[in-house]
Enzyme design. Structure first.
Site, mmCIF file in Angstrom:
data_model
loop_
_atom_site.group_PDB
_atom_site.id
_atom_site.type_symbol
_atom_site.label_atom_id
_atom_site.label_comp_id
_atom_site.label_asym_id
_atom_site.label_seq_id
_atom_site.Cartn_x
_atom_site.Cartn_y
_atom_site.Cartn_z
ATOM 1 N N GLU A 369 1.566 -1.164 -0.040
ATOM 2 C CA GLU A 369 0.148 0.148 -0.382
ATOM 3 C C GLU A 369 1.404 1.182 -0.033
ATOM 4 O O GLU A 369 1.291 2.295 1.042
ATOM 5 C CB GLU A 369 -0.768 0.266 1.011
ATOM 6 C CG GLU A 369 -1.866 -0.455 0.715
ATOM 7 C CD GLU A 369 -3.034 -0.901 2.276
ATOM 8 O OE1 GLU A 369 -2.692 -0.063 2.956
ATOM 9 O OE2 GLU A 369 -4.009 -1.437 2.243
ATOM 10 N N TYR A 431 -12.301 -1.287 2.976
ATOM 11 C CA TYR A 431 -12.502 -2.295 4.465
ATOM 12 C C TYR A 431 -13.694 -2.038 4.189
ATOM 13 O O TYR A 431 -14.171 -0.654 4.933
ATOM 14 C CB TYR A 431 -11.271 -1.909 5.220
ATOM 15 C CG TYR A 431 -10.124 -2.695 6.223
ATOM 16 C CD1 TYR A 431 -10.159 -3.593 7.222
ATOM 17 C CD2 TYR A 431 -8.733 -2.914 4.453
ATOM 18 C CE1 TYR A 431 -9.019 -4.379 6.898
ATOM 19 C CE2 TYR A 431 -7.803 -3.078 5.110
ATOM 20 C CZ TYR A 431 -7.840 -4.077 5.645
ATOM 21 O OH TYR A 431 -6.924 -4.929 5.994
ATOM 22 N N GLU A 457 -6.170 -7.613 -0.702
ATOM 23 C CA GLU A 457 -6.612 -7.058 1.472
ATOM 24 C C GLU A 457 -8.056 -6.578 0.838
ATOM 25 O O GLU A 457 -7.964 -5.736 0.356
ATOM 26 C CB GLU A 457 -5.549 -6.406 1.735
ATOM 27 C CG GLU A 457 -6.192 -6.155 3.225
ATOM 28 C CD GLU A 457 -4.473 -5.541 3.793
ATOM 29 O OE1 GLU A 457 -3.260 -5.427 3.956
ATOM 30 O OE2 GLU A 457 -5.123 -4.678 4.711
HETATM 31 C C1 IDC Z 1 -3.276 -3.879 11.101
HETATM 32 C C2 IDC Z 1 -3.563 -4.471 11.491
HETATM 33 C C3 IDC Z 1 -3.245 -3.993 13.177
HETATM 34 C C4 IDC Z 1 -1.439 -3.598 13.018
HETATM 35 C C5 IDC Z 1 -1.275 -2.202 12.078
HETATM 36 C C6 IDC Z 1 -0.149 -1.947 11.574
HETATM 37 O O1 IDC Z 1 -4.617 -5.121 11.537
HETATM 38 O O2 IDC Z 1 -2.742 -5.559 13.617
HETATM 39 O O3 IDC Z 1 -1.218 -2.659 14.547
HETATM 40 O O4 IDC Z 1 -1.822 -2.810 10.664
HETATM 41 O O5 IDC Z 1 0.870 -2.605 11.609
HETATM 42 C C7 IDC Z 1 -3.666 -2.255 5.652
HETATM 43 C C8 IDC Z 1 -3.175 -3.013 6.149
HETATM 44 C C9 IDC Z 1 -3.273 -3.801 6.860
HETATM 45 C C10 IDC Z 1 -3.360 -2.907 8.483
HETATM 46 C C11 IDC Z 1 -4.760 -3.305 7.607
HETATM 47 C C12 IDC Z 1 -5.328 -2.559 8.771
HETATM 48 O O6 IDC Z 1 -2.770 -3.490 4.437
HETATM 49 O O7 IDC Z 1 -1.067 -3.675 7.407
HETATM 50 O O8 IDC Z 1 -2.693 -3.884 9.338
HETATM 51 N N1 IDC Z 1 -5.070 -2.330 7.101
HETATM 52 O O9 IDC Z 1 -5.640 -1.447 9.285
HETATM 53 N N2 IDC Z 1 -4.744 -1.509 4.940
HETATM 54 C C13 IDC Z 1 -5.696 -0.842 4.693
HETATM 55 C C14 IDC Z 1 -6.147 -1.277 7.108
#
Ligand code: IDC
Length: 530
Positions: A369, A431, A457
């Site tokens: 990302e 999301y 994702e």
């Molecule tokens: C989130 C994890 C969380 C962690 C955070 C930072 O769920 O536990 O603390 O990252 O490392 C993404 C990212 C993905 C994220 C996820 C949710 O690719 O790594 O994971 N997210 O925030 N992009 C949009 C959402």
């Protein structure tokens, strides 16, 4: 007739037309499910497959009536003539060999441009014959124009640029025309017909096969144009084989659209146990046919702790052993510019592509990302082009996923300035608690403009990974992905105490995933795989 064919076979073998064997099913097998002894092409197909010229499929079929593409046909001839690959413009698996054929003058630029736009289209019969003659008989062809043209009922359909080669092919008996005496110059060539043509040429010109060992064999597959509305199939590697991108569709080895439905791990530095074979098998048993390995670069990931690569590799190997496609995800996040660690990324992907070049189930995701002040055209695209060329130096055709600005939501930017390479898809992440209609509309427009999109994702939560499970919006997204045949991986296969986690805290799926181990997110996500 059989007897004559046997004679030809003997002559062919004596002539040295013993070719490299393909590793695919079919080469050593006794028969194909769709080739019967009574078929006119039976002997030829059996012989060509025995010799590894054109192989069958892992499901035991040969698909004799499927059209052969330009890339498949020309690369077979290149290998027969022992040509070596050349530096190519396109990232298509066949581009290096086809460049050599073009350089040798087997065909002209416009007939099959090296940029690759015609590589996966069926080859026209007149062009196929021209290339065959150039490859086997060379130039300076002599024939009697009146005698040969009189044999072709639809001669007026033949383009002037093919007179020489097609009339010569008639003179030498390589081509006979159909029962109505037509050649159908702009029609296509089936796999069975391609076998026959090539075999006749080998026989007639007592082919010197050259050094066929120099060129690696890539499985030859038929081209099936995907249906307008894809009717996707599921299943793992054994069912779908090596993936390729045709138009906007992710397709299996035989050109049928495929939808991958699966999961993404959480950060491998935090949840390495979810890469074990037992844990992965538990997800496969619940219907997942793809798993993405999120190897963070920061936050204690690869840049700080390079040994996390070993966790990824063992996960990928375990996924392949479970018949699941495996995505190698260079998970940039807290530093949103992929250029920051491009050198590390190049070394990493070179190593991965060399290691997995022959694995049919590996997909490369080169920047999770991008975010912050990063531009598609000035940062991400140039990064992607460099990494793609690093991967392609080893793995000529593995599918590569590319992210876009704003946490892989700006696919419109990518659609407006696409990367010139084959087997590339663009990722879009969502999301359900954060992204709604506007992002679905953006995807629709991008796909409508021809952009192949992969949802590598997505989560049922909001973009923080938590905030609850947004069931209604998730349903809209699932319907949308199903309607549009979009492949996807859900964040995340772990038991962290956050709403996007698919498992309840403390779960141990080493003996399979029980219902009580699935979180609310997990229930929705695994239900969608049934
Ligand atoms: C989130 C994890 C969380 C962690 C955070 C930072 O769920 O536990 O603390 O990252 O490392 C993404 C990212 C993905 C994220 C996820 C949710 O690719 O790594 O994971 N997210 O925030 N992009 C949009 C959402």
């Amino acid at each position: 007739m059989r007897g004559i064919k046997r004679l030809i076979k003997t002559a062919l073998v004596a002539a040295g037309c013993v070719l490299v064997f393909l590793s695919c099913a079919g080469a050593e097998e006794k028969g194909f499910s769709d080739v019967k002894g009574s078929d006119w092409y039976y002997d030829t197909v059996m012989e060509m497959s025995d010799k590894g010229v054109l192989s069958g499929y892992s499901d035991g079929s040969f698909r004799p009536d499927a059209n052969i593409t330009a890339a498949e046909y020309i690369s077979v001839l290149c290998r027969l003539k022992g040509l070596s690959p050349t530096q190519a413009q396109s990232g298509h698996w066949a581009a290096p060999l086809l460049q050599t054929a073009l350089d040798k003058g087997w065909y002209d630029y416009d007939e099959n441009p090296p940029t690759g736009e015609k590589f996966d289209l069926p080859i026209e019969r007149q062009l196929a014959v021209k290339i065959l003659i150039k490859a086997f008989a060379g130039d300076g062809l002599s024939y009697d124009y009146n005698t040969e043209s009189a044999k072709i009922k639809d001669f007026d359909m033949l383009s002037g640029r093919y007179y020489d080669t097609v009339l010569f092919a008639y003179k030498d008996g390589l081509v006979e025309g159909d029962s109505d005496g037509r050649f159908r110059p702009a029609g296509y060539l089936t796999r069975a017909e391609a076998c026959t043509l090539i075999k006749k040429a080998c026989d007639k010109y007592n082919s010197d096969t050259g050094d066929t060992e120099t060129a690696p064999m890539t499985p030859v597959t038929p081209y099936d144009k995907p249906a307008q509305t894809p009717a996707p199939i599921s299943g793992g590697i054994s069912r779908n084989g090596a993936l390729k991108v045709i138009g906007t569709s992710l397709c299996g080895e035989d050109g049928t659209p495929v939808v991958l439905k699966g999961i993404s791990t959480h950060g491998l530095q935090w949840f390495p146990n979810f890469t074990s074979k037992e844990y992965i098998k538990a997800a496969a048993d619940r219907g997942a046919n793809v798993i993405r390995f999120a190897m963070y670069t920061e936050e204690g990931g690869y840049i700080q702790s390079p040994s996390v690569k070993n966790t990824l590799v063992s996960g990928v190997d375990n996924a392949l052993a479970c018949d699941m496609y495996a995505i190698i995800d260079w998970h940039i996040l807290s530093d949103g510019n992929p250029m920051t660690h491009i050198n590390e990324a190049k070394d990493f992907f070179a190593e991965m592509a060399e290691k997995y070049k022959d694995a049919k189930g590996v997909i490369y995701e080169i920047c999770n990302e991008p975010n912050g002040s990063v531009s598609w055209s000035e940062d991400i695209k140039p990064y992607a082009e460099e990494i793609i060329s690093v991967i392609r130096a080893y793995d000529g055709d593995g599918v590569i996923l590319v992210g876009s600005p704003t946490w892989s939501q700006d696919i419109d930017k990518a659609a407006a300035d696409r990367i010139a390479a084959e087997n590339i898809m663009y990722t879009c992440h969502f999301y359900a608690g954060t992204h709604t209609d506007w992002l679905r509309d953006r995807i629709k427009t991008a796909v409508g403009s021809g952009l192949p999109v992969f949802i590598s994702e997505w989560g049922v939560s909001d973009a923080s990974g938590s905030g609850g499970v947004f069931e209604e919006e998730t349903k809209k997204w699932l319907d949308f992905m199903n309607e549009n045949g979009l492949s996807r991986c859900s964040w995340s296969y772990c038991d962290k105490n956050e709403s996007s986690a698919l498992l309840m805290s403390g779960s141990d799926p080493s003996d399979g995933l029980s219902d009580s181990e699935l979180s609310a997110a997990g229930k929705i996500v695994f239900d969608d795989m049934q």
